[in-house]
Write a protein that holds these residues in place. Sequence first.
Motif, short mmCIF file in Angstrom:
data_model
loop_
_atom_site.label_atom_id
_atom_site.label_comp_id
_atom_site.label_asym_id
_atom_site.label_seq_id
_atom_site.Cartn_x
_atom_site.Cartn_y
_atom_site.Cartn_z
N GLY A 256 7.14 -10.10 6.50
CA GLY A 256 5.79 -9.89 5.98
C GLY A 256 5.61 -8.49 5.41
N LEU A 257 6.18 -7.49 6.08
CA LEU A 257 6.08 -6.12 5.59
C LEU A 257 6.80 -5.97 4.25
N TYR B 153 6.52 -5.41 -1.64
CA TYR B 153 6.88 -5.92 -2.96
C TYR B 153 5.64 -6.23 -3.78
N LEU B 154 4.68 -6.91 -3.15
CA LEU B 154 3.46 -7.28 -3.89
C LEU B 154 2.65 -6.05 -4.27
N GLN B 155 2.62 -5.04 -3.41
CA GLN B 155 1.89 -3.82 -3.73
C GLN B 155 2.48 -3.13 -4.95
N GLU C 93 2.30 -1.99 -10.76
CA GLU C 93 2.96 -2.02 -12.07
C GLU C 93 2.12 -2.80 -13.07
N GLN C 94 1.54 -3.90 -12.63
CA GLN C 94 0.69 -4.68 -13.53
C GLN C 94 -0.53 -3.87 -13.93
#
Length: 74
Positions: free
Chosen positions: A24-25, A30-32, A37-38
């Motif tokens: 989960g970490l 990764y999502l952060q 970046e987006q």
Amino acid sequence: MQPSEMVMNPKQVFLSVLIFGVAGLLLFMYLQVWIEEQHTGRVEKRGEQKVTSGWGPVKYLWPVPRIKPQVSNA
């Protein structure tokens, strides 16, 4: 084997929680990065369209004046 007979010992519980926590970490990190970046990608593409307002940057960490106690010479 009946469901009531299946019991996880504390070592298995600890390892399962640890593995899912690490996974989960890693997913969160990764999502952060992906979201940042987006976000920065869009800002760079629309840099010319940036709306400027009259508000400047807010400095929250200004030094606060303190009242110094007066020392009396007795």
